[in-house]
Write a protein that holds these residues in place. Structure first.
Motif, short mmCIF file in Angstrom:
data_model
loop_
_atom_site.label_atom_id
_atom_site.label_comp_id
_atom_site.label_asym_id
_atom_site.label_seq_id
_atom_site.Cartn_x
_atom_site.Cartn_y
_atom_site.Cartn_z
N PRO A 67 -11.75 -4.23 -9.01
CA PRO A 67 -10.96 -4.38 -7.79
C PRO A 67 -11.62 -3.74 -6.59
O PRO A 67 -12.37 -2.79 -6.71
CB PRO A 67 -9.66 -3.65 -8.13
N ASP A 68 -11.33 -4.31 -5.43
CA ASP A 68 -11.85 -3.78 -4.18
C ASP A 68 -10.90 -2.68 -3.69
O ASP A 68 -10.08 -2.88 -2.81
CB ASP A 68 -11.94 -4.90 -3.13
N GLY A 69 -11.01 -1.52 -4.30
CA GLY A 69 -10.13 -0.41 -3.96
C GLY A 69 -9.90 0.48 -5.16
O GLY A 69 -10.08 0.07 -6.31
N ASP A 70 -9.50 1.72 -4.89
CA ASP A 70 -9.33 2.70 -5.95
C ASP A 70 -7.88 2.87 -6.40
O ASP A 70 -7.60 3.70 -7.26
CB ASP A 70 -9.84 4.07 -5.47
N HIS A 71 -6.96 2.10 -5.85
CA HIS A 71 -5.55 2.36 -6.10
C HIS A 71 -4.90 1.37 -7.07
O HIS A 71 -3.71 1.47 -7.34
CB HIS A 71 -4.78 2.36 -4.77
N TYR A 72 -5.67 0.44 -7.60
CA TYR A 72 -5.13 -0.49 -8.58
C TYR A 72 -5.02 0.18 -9.95
O TYR A 72 -5.78 1.09 -10.26
CB TYR A 72 -6.01 -1.73 -8.71
N ARG A 73 -4.07 -0.29 -10.75
CA ARG A 73 -3.94 0.24 -12.09
C ARG A 73 -5.16 -0.11 -12.94
O ARG A 73 -5.70 -1.21 -12.84
CB ARG A 73 -2.70 -0.32 -12.79
N THR A 74 -5.55 0.82 -13.76
CA THR A 74 -6.50 0.54 -14.84
C THR A 74 -5.70 0.59 -16.14
O THR A 74 -4.51 0.90 -16.15
CB THR A 74 -7.62 1.59 -14.89
N GLY A 226 0.03 -6.52 -7.15
CA GLY A 226 -0.01 -7.85 -6.56
C GLY A 226 0.25 -7.82 -5.07
O GLY A 226 -0.41 -8.52 -4.29
N LEU A 227 1.20 -6.98 -4.64
CA LEU A 227 1.46 -6.82 -3.21
C LEU A 227 0.25 -6.19 -2.51
O LEU A 227 -0.13 -6.60 -1.41
CB LEU A 227 2.69 -5.94 -3.00
N ARG A 228 -0.36 -5.22 -3.16
CA ARG A 228 -1.52 -4.55 -2.55
C ARG A 228 -2.69 -5.53 -2.39
O ARG A 228 -3.43 -5.47 -1.41
CB ARG A 228 -1.93 -3.36 -3.43
N SER A 229 -2.84 -6.42 -3.37
CA SER A 229 -3.96 -7.36 -3.33
C SER A 229 -3.75 -8.48 -2.31
O SER A 229 -4.70 -9.12 -1.88
CB SER A 229 -4.16 -7.99 -4.71
#
Length: 405
Positions: A67-74, A226-229
């Motif tokens: 993901p383009d960002g550090d805040h998505y769930r892994t 999904g909202l963040r993306s």
């Protein structure tokens, strides 16, 4: 249904009679001395947290690959969120919190790199040799592949933790021994010959709350990601009446709230409503079944910890929303195709040239393996990879690696 607050547990007092009891556990495959300071289920949970498999979850996909960002769930942060909900449910229902948390923490150990995409690809590659199932792979990891202890392979978890891992989604076979959701994966069948996990019965209530916690966590947090993306919008959430109602509540109370806080307020309410629904339904089911022991829970003919009919319908609607707007989004499908190619390429290459695998264990155990045994060995190696490791391995072995960005 209403929650009977007088029947709730808040982390003090005795366990319910139907809770799993760590002091009367069915024990471990390899007998060990007990601990002076921890229950057997505490020890299981602690062993799970200290594994290599647990640390690898940090770099395994939940939904968004690279993901383009550090805040998505892994896969790791998802697992921690599941464990938090499972522990909250266990406390409210006066269950053994350590067992519920342990099952939640270990439930995704067997996931491949690239999430369900990697699992589907590896299953296709292993079809001639019994296929691949991430739940069965989790069992292989904790009974064979983790190599931390001098006296045994795996973690030597208690029977109850292994049962919860294998059966948290319900019985695997019916009264006639037929697979409930298709054939029982061979690793589970083989292990049960050594240590019968009684796959025709339900698991403990602790394992059941871990399973429903998984649904609550990913239904909520996949919406958040999904909202963040940008794949999801607040307007799309209106497709689900339950979510539309939550948004109306938040707008009425906070009419000028910014988008990020607005999303967080929705997620908070979603988790709370789902957790409270499960507590109320579970209390009702317990009053009907009236189990007097953990064995009575296993022998019941229903899943005790579950959603109400209304929330189950909401659960279906949310999953439909996520599949339509995220999981099957054209960009996600493009990335999934690339991830599938990486896993398939690596499997074929390692089958042809097994010495290309890295690490003494994987190379030293090749000699004398049949084709089927080698395929499972390669499958174990691939399943243990993180997303980043799989990408680097492919780049090392092939001239062109798909772009997953």
């Amino acid at each position: 249904m209403r929650i009977d607050q007088r029947a709730l547990g808040f982390g003090s007092g005795e366990r319910a009679v139907f809770a799993a009891d760590p002091w009367t556990t069915r024990g471990r495959l390899f007998p060990e001395p007990s601990s002076l300071t921890r229950s057997e289920f505490q020890r299981d949970r602690d062993r799970i947290v200290h594994t290599t498999a647990f640390r690898r979850l940090k770099h395994k996909t939940q939904v968004f690959i690279s993901p383009d960002g550090d805040h998505y769930r892994t896969r790791l942060t998802h697992t921690v969120e599941v464990a938090q909900i499972a522990r909250a449910l266990a406390r409210a229902l006066k269950l053994d919190e350590d067992l519920a948390e342990g099952v939640a923490l270990v439930h995704d150990f067997g996931h491949t790199p690239f999430g369900h995409t990697g699992e589907d690809a590896l299953d296709e590659m292993l079809k001639p040799y019994g296929g691949f199932d991430h739940n069965a792979q989790s069992l292989r990891i904790v009974t064979k592949l983790e190599r931390r202890y001098a006296d045994f392979d795996g973690l030597n978890l208690t029977w109850e933790s292994l049962e919860g891992l294998v059966k948290h989604n319900g019985p695997l076979v019916d009264a006639n021994g037929q697979g409930v959701r298709g054939p029982v994966p061979l690793p589970i069948v083989d292990y049960c010959k050594l240590n019968d996990l009684e796959i025709g019965s339900f698991a403990s209530l602790e394992a059941q709350v871990a399973a429903i916690s998984d649904d609550i966590a990913y239904n909520t947090h996949d919406i958040d990601d999904g909202l963040r993306s940008g794949y999801l919008t607040f307007e799309m959430l209106e497709e689900v009446p339950f979510l539309a109602g939550l948004m109306a509540e938040v707008r009425a109370k906070y009419p000028n709230l910014d988008g990020e806080r607005f999303a967080n307020e929705i997620m908070r309410r979603q988790i709370t409503r789902m957790v409270e629904d499960v507590i109320a339904v579970t209390q009702h089911n317990l009053s009907v079944v009236n189990p007097q022991s953990a064995a009575d829970v296993r022998g019941a003919d229903i899943t005790i910890a579950t959603f109400s009919e209304g929330m189950a319908e909401t659960d279906k609607q949310i999953k439909k929303l996520l599949f339509g707007h995220i999981y099957r989004h054209p960009e996600i499908m493009r990335v999934r195709a690339g991830a599938t190619q990486i896993v398939c390429d690596l499997f074929k290459r390692y089958m042809q040239e097994p010495k290309e695998m890295q690490g003494h264990y994987w190379v030293d155990h090749i000699a004398g393996l049949s084709e089927g045994q080698l395929a499972r060995h390669v499958g174990d190696y691939l399943a243990g990879m993180t997303d980043s490791y799989a990408l680097k391995a492919h780049q090392r072995l092939f001239d062109h690696t798909p772009d997953l960005r």
